[in-house]
Design an enzyme around this catalytic site. Structure first.
Site: not given
Ligand code: ATP
Ligand code: MG
Length: 561
Positions: A36, A261, A271
């Site tokens: 995102e 994760r 983020k």
């Molecule tokens: P954040 O909470 O840090 O914003 P998010 O999952 O909301 O993380 P996205 O932009 O939706 O952020 O994530 C993009 C991809 O990265 C998704 O497929 C998610 O599963 C993966 N991802 C995000 N954080 C991690 C992590 N700590 N370890 C492994 N994969 C991750």
């Molecule tokens: Mg997300």
């Protein structure tokens, strides 16, 4: 469904191998990285990038880059651009396959209409609070909305009106009609469209209704023909919902596989929290070298190779765990050890006058660039009567095991000569040591004694009249607690006040004058450094210390046998 991992394959690769063996998806493998664009990506995302692109590469497939941009207001092109740059920098290529969920808004709208017409979705006029209330809890079933059974045509009409902007935000939503008594809260008539009169960074003001993430994500995967949709464990409970949409819409079914994760100690990895650090000015920006963002790590001097190696070593698991940040540091040390040119930089200089070295003499001494790399060659380093050594390489009253310089003691200057301290000049009032007087032994040129005499200490140094002033940034962990994410304290109170130490009086050997932004070095005995692109100027280079040379991970490994 249990699938056994073949040796050398992780559980996801085993699933994929099995699917290939069974002729699923006509032998195609398509994965995607779906960020995102609401912030800069971090090392957790890097793991997901390495996994998705890595698996596609390994199994003859392709990996899409898709921005899941369904949240106008929080999202921005700045983030889109940075994410593209970071994925490329990590070494991956999405080719022609750059997609945006917002490109599918029209299709998703049609999908929603299809559900309504099938009697599988309805427009609901409960307030957001009521919807929450009606939803029930893990132990109590939910309550059905009074709008649930309204005629299909009415929902179609109302949904169209939602789309044309006739209603206010929060007044109407579209909900899937599934099961308010389901044990899985995600299945309790979830909201799939809401009214948001917000400007979208790509579609502008065209839309005033936006699909919820849960309605956009799985369908976007389906539209792209993603065969294996890899996501983190928290989406396991959403899988039944995604499967329900796919079944009701009768569209291509990707296979979702969840993995744990990445969590790192002394780091936050959301983020939202990273944005908080940026907005509160607790760091200098998303790319502050203390940040766990890819852009921060790059600026700090981490290499793409080291991050890919790290992702490889941590592998994928089904259960959440926390990885020691020392492993990431170990990976970059291993990489830079092979590649970084060795140079001499004195971080905290102390002047040394070599009394028996002629005042007008200068010489060039040969220095090896990297003992780990036979092709790296040598360079010449100037030497003269006045040099600087590291302040903490001298002690006037040393304890027993201090092998560096002290009065009457002899040490080696790397690549140069043996010197012996004969006098200490101090400030009369403060007692501060201002300068050392030493003698050198001309029969030790290159740092080796002709008579085989040994010394225990070796110091790095720079020639006073040839040295170049350099800026040096020394970093420590950004947080004081090992697990800042689950601390009771507020984020600002967790930030380590000593996480940045700016040194202004440091001196480097003259070859550093030509160092290029992003170039990395090993400063002998001080660690790995790289030239900071933002802070360096034509008259002064600023070096970020990536890591010290002390490898707590390797030590730990040895201790554990
Ligand atoms: P954040 O909470 O840090 O914003 P998010 O999952 O909301 O993380 P996205 O932009 O939706 O952020 O994530 C993009 C991809 O990265 C998704 O497929 C998610 O599963 C993966 N991802 C995000 N954080 C991690 C992590 N700590 N370890 C492994 N994969 C991750
Ligand atoms: Mg997300």
């Amino acid at each position: 469904m249990k699938e056994k991992s073949a040796p050398g394959l992780n559980f996801i690769e085993s699933i994929i191998e099995n699917d290939l063996k069974n002729g699923k998806n006509d032998g195609n493998v398509v994965t995607r990285f779906p960020p995102e664009p609401n912030g800069y990506i971090h090392i957790g995302h890097a793991k997901s990038i390495c996994l998705n692109f890595g698996i596609a590469g390994k199994h003859g497939g392709v990996c899409n880059l898709r921005f899941d941009d369904t949240n106008p207001g929080k999202e921005d092109v700045e983030y889109v651009d940075s994410i593209k740059q970071d994925v490329k920098w990590l070494g991956f290529d999405w080719g022609e396959r750059l997609y945006f969920a917002s490109d599918y808004y029209e299709t998703l709208y049609e999908y929603a209409l299809k559900l309504i017409k099938k009697g599988k979705a309805f427009v609901c006029e409960l307030t957001p609070e009521q919807i929450r209330e009606y939803r029930g809890t893990l132990t109590e079933p939910g309550k059905e909305s009074p709008f649930r059974e309204r005629p299909v045509e009415e929902s179609v009409e109302l949904f169209k009106k939602m789309k044309s902007g006739d209603f206010d935000e929060g007044s109407h939503v579209l909900r899937a009609k599934i099961d308010m008594k389901s044990g899985n809260l995600n299945m309790r008539d979830p909201v799939i469209y809401r009214i948001l009169k917000a400007h979208h960074h790509r579609t502008g003001d065209k839309w005033v209704i936006y699909p919820m993430y849960d309605f956009a994500h799985g369908q976007s995967d389906s539209i792209e023909g993603v065969t294996h949709s890899l996501c983190t464990l928290e989406f396991e409970d959403h899988r039944p919902l995604y499967d329900w949409f796919i079944k009701e819409l009768e569209i291509f079914a990707p296979r979702q596989i969840e993995f744990a994760r990445l969590n790192l100690n002394y780091t936050v990895m959301s983020k939202r929290k990273l944005l908080q650090l940026v907005e509160a000015g607790l760091v200098s920006g998303w790319d502050d070298p203390r940040m766990p963002t890819v852009s921060g790590l790059r600026r700090r001097g981490f290499t793409p190779e080291s991050i890919r190696d790290f992702a490889d070593r941590i592998g994928v698991a089904k259960r959440d765990s926390t990885v020691d940040i020392a492993l990431l540091e170990h990976c970059v040390r291993e990489d830079l050890n092979k590649r970084a040119k060795r140079v001499m930089g004195v971080l905290d200089p102390l002047k040394v006058v070599i009394e028996n070295y002629p005042e007008d003499k200068e010489e060039e001494l040969e220095a090896i660039n990297n003992p780990e790399d036979p092709d790296s060659g040598t360079r010449m380093v100037p030497f003269s009567r006045e040099i600087f050594i590291e302040k903490d390489d001298f002690m006037e009253d040393p304890p027993k095991k201090f092998f560096r310089l002290s009065p009457g003691k002899e040490i080696r200057l790397k690549h140069a000569y043996y010197i012996k301290c004969v006098d200490v000049i101090k400030d009369e009032n403060t007692g501060e040591i201002l300068e050392l007087r030493c003698t050198y032994d001309p029969k030790t040129r290159g740092g080796w004694s002709e008579d085989g005499r040994k010394v225990k200490g070796t110091s790095h140094w720079v020639s006073a009249k040839h040295a170049v002033p350099i800026g040096v940034m020394i970093y420590d962990r950004l947080f004081t607690e090992e697990n800042p994410g689950s601390s009771d304290k507020e984020l600002p109170d967790l930030v380590n006040p000593d996480s940045l130490n700016v040194l202004n009086g440091s001196l480097g050997e003259p070859s550093l004058k030509n160092a290029k932004p992003g170039e990395y070095f090993q400063f002998l005995r001080q660690g790995y450094f790289c030239v900071d692109e933002k802070l360096s100027s034509s008259d002064k280079q600023v070096f970020n210390r990536t890591v010290s040379l002390r490898d707590s991970w390797a030590k730990l490994g040895k201790k554990r046998g």
